[in-house]
Design a protein around this motif. Structure first.
Motif, PDB file in Angstrom:
ATOM      1  N   PRO A 110       0.818  -1.127   0.299  1.00 19.40           N
ATOM      2  CA  PRO A 110      -0.381  -0.632  -0.066  1.00 19.40           C
ATOM      3  C   PRO A 110       0.770   1.163  -0.076  1.00 19.40           C
ATOM      4  O   PRO A 110       0.223   2.509  -1.032  1.00 19.40           O
ATOM      5  CB  PRO A 110      -0.907  -0.422   1.055  1.00 19.40           C
ATOM      6  N   VAL A 111       2.222   1.105   0.399  1.00 16.99           N
ATOM      7  CA  VAL A 111       2.554   2.544   1.378  1.00 16.99           C
ATOM      8  C   VAL A 111       3.321   2.817  -0.260  1.00 16.99           C
ATOM      9  O   VAL A 111       3.555   3.748  -1.283  1.00 16.99           O
ATOM     10  CB  VAL A 111       3.791   2.519   2.243  1.00 16.99           C
ATOM     11  N   GLY A 112       3.704   1.582  -1.555  1.00 17.07           N
ATOM     12  CA  GLY A 112       4.318   1.670  -2.649  1.00 17.07           C
ATOM     13  C   GLY A 112       3.205   2.285  -3.166  1.00 17.07           C
ATOM     14  O   GLY A 112       3.762   3.068  -4.282  1.00 17.07           O
ATOM     15  N   LEU A 113       2.323   1.658  -3.293  1.00 16.25           N
ATOM     16  CA  LEU A 113       1.236   1.945  -4.632  1.00 16.25           C
ATOM     17  C   LEU A 113       0.342   3.630  -4.319  1.00 16.25           C
ATOM     18  O   LEU A 113       1.013   4.872  -5.151  1.00 16.25           O
ATOM     19  CB  LEU A 113       0.002   1.330  -4.804  1.00 16.25           C
ATOM     20  N   VAL A 175       4.082   1.360 -10.537  1.00 13.69           N
ATOM     21  CA  VAL A 175       3.137   2.468 -10.559  1.00 13.69           C
ATOM     22  C   VAL A 175       4.080   3.236 -11.199  1.00 13.69           C
ATOM     23  O   VAL A 175       2.970   4.210 -12.511  1.00 13.69           O
ATOM     24  CB  VAL A 175       2.359   3.108  -9.247  1.00 13.69           C
ATOM     25  N   LYS A 176       4.583   3.982 -11.674  1.00  8.55           N
ATOM     26  CA  LYS A 176       5.129   5.180 -12.444  1.00  8.55           C
ATOM     27  C   LYS A 176       5.724   4.618 -13.494  1.00  8.55           C
ATOM     28  O   LYS A 176       5.529   5.801 -14.804  1.00  8.55           O
ATOM     29  CB  LYS A 176       6.446   5.589 -11.412  1.00  8.55           C
ATOM     30  N   ILE A 201      -4.989   1.616 -11.530  1.00 20.15           N
ATOM     31  CA  ILE A 201      -3.553   1.492 -11.562  1.00 20.15           C
ATOM     32  C   ILE A 201      -3.174   0.305 -10.950  1.00 20.15           C
ATOM     33  O   ILE A 201      -2.338  -0.266 -11.150  1.00 20.15           O
ATOM     34  CB  ILE A 201      -3.201   3.076 -10.595  1.00 20.15           C
ATOM     35  N   VAL A 202      -4.564  -0.307  -9.857  1.00 18.73           N
ATOM     36  CA  VAL A 202      -4.329  -1.696  -9.217  1.00 18.73           C
ATOM     37  C   VAL A 202      -3.609  -2.682 -10.071  1.00 18.73           C
ATOM     38  O   VAL A 202      -2.775  -3.442 -10.270  1.00 18.73           O
ATOM     39  CB  VAL A 202      -5.000  -2.412  -7.639  1.00 18.73           C
ATOM     40  N   PRO A 203      -5.161  -2.736 -11.144  1.00 21.51           N
ATOM     41  CA  PRO A 203      -4.673  -3.692 -11.904  1.00 21.51           C
ATOM     42  C   PRO A 203      -3.711  -4.344 -12.701  1.00 21.51           C
ATOM     43  O   PRO A 203      -3.317  -5.082 -13.206  1.00 21.51           O
ATOM     44  CB  PRO A 203      -6.216  -3.515 -12.940  1.00 21.51           C
ATOM     45  N   ALA A 204      -3.405  -2.515 -13.130  1.00 19.56           N
ATOM     46  CA  ALA A 204      -2.012  -2.396 -14.291  1.00 19.56           C
ATOM     47  C   ALA A 204      -0.790  -3.053 -13.466  1.00 19.56           C
ATOM     48  O   ALA A 204       0.043  -3.910 -13.974  1.00 19.56           O
ATOM     49  CB  ALA A 204      -2.248  -1.073 -14.676  1.00 19.56           C
ATOM     50  N   THR A 205      -0.597  -2.837 -12.228  1.00 23.56           N
ATOM     51  CA  THR A 205       0.869  -3.353 -11.521  1.00 23.56           C
ATOM     52  C   THR A 205       0.650  -4.716 -10.944  1.00 23.56           C
ATOM     53  O   THR A 205       1.505  -4.876 -10.048  1.00 23.56           O
ATOM     54  CB  THR A 205       0.982  -1.713 -10.294  1.00 23.56           C
TER      55      THR A 205
END
Length: 286
Positions: A110-113, A175-176, A201-205
């Protein structure tokens, strides 16, 4: 001299030499690879070091106290399982690694996201994460003993600290790498910020998150040896340290090889899980 007699030389047509790549099986770049050759290379990567080890140790080029034979290592492992309760040590180390790794994943992902998604979180958290990442975990061991004590929580905390920062950094980088066009298209279609986060973002990462966890679990097994220095009475790291004191190199090597075998099994298991959960992702990597 008339105008008609003046001849303007035309530039010669540029001829380009086309370079044709010669076909290659061994050095082809993502163009398929024969299954039989792949199996052969895997067998060679395992048998060649084992053969060299067998020859060197059998001829006693290196004294047996420093490099025992493979059969001596296997015999020592059998003795440890049957007489020295190595199975209980194996379960102790696995439980510590699992607890510390899950704790690091629950915090790190979560922190990385958040860092990769929001510039505000990037400015707030990246400096401290980037600074602490270069600090040796072993330097925190005395402080962890003071703060937490010598029980199981201190061992789990050491494993978590050794992994969590790398989880954060690798997830944030994943994410970036998401193209801004994907996010802009979502906004154009009327998506909210939560929709962009949860549905873009979540599905892509997610495939990269699984790869991050698969790679960083090796760090958890590395730090379990350090963690089991803290008044541990069981664990593979404890067995390694105990055998080292009496120069029992065969037992040390067997415990190290056992950790490697467990890590290899976990790696292939997580790859299998990733293929099941993310069939759309390109798995031709790592």
């Amino acid at each position: 001299m008339t105008i008609e007699s003046i001849s303007i030389p035309l530039s010669e047509p540029i001829t380009r030499k086309h370079r044709h790549l010669s076909p290659s099986i061994f050095w082809s770049i993502r163009q398929g690879f024969p299954k039989r050759l792949s199996v052969l290379l895997v067998v060679m990567s395992l048998t060649v070091p084992l053969t060299v080890w067998t020859i060197v140790s059998s001829l006693q080029i290196i004294p047996p106290i420093f490099l025992p034979t493979p059969t001596a290592v296997l015999a020592a492992g059998f003795t440890m399982f049957t007489e020295n309760n190595l199975g209980e040590d194996l379960l102790s180390s696995c439980s510590r690694v699992l607890a510390g790794f899950v704790f690091a994943a629950v915090i790190g992902v979560p922190v990385g996201l958040a860092i990769g998604t929001f510039h505000s979180m990037d400015s707030l958290l990246s400096p401290i994460v980037g600074t602490v990442r270069y600090m040796p975990i072993t330097g925190f061991v005395p402080l962890i003993i003071i703060w937490v004590g010598l029980g199981e929580p201190s061992k789990i905390l050491i494993i978590s600290l050794g992994v969590v920062l790398y989880n954060i950094i690798m997830v944030a980088d994943a994410v970036k790498f998401i193209p801004n066009e994907m996010i802009n298209v979502a906004y154009t279609m009327g998506a909210s910020r939560w929709d962009v986060l949860s549905k873009v973002i979540v599905p892509a990462t997610f495939p990269s998150v699984l790869d991050t966890l698969r790679v960083n679990i090796s760090g958890a097994w590395n730090f379990v040896v350090i963690a089991e220095l803290l008044a541990a009475q069981s664990g593979l790291g404890f067995k390694i340290i105990q055998a080292q004191r009496f120069l029992q190199t065969d037992k040390v090597l067997f415990c190290i090889m056992l950790i490697g075998a467990i890590g290899l099994a976990i790696d292939y298991g997580l790859k299998w899980v990733a293929r099941l959960m993310t069939p759309w992702a390109d798995r031709v990597r790592h």
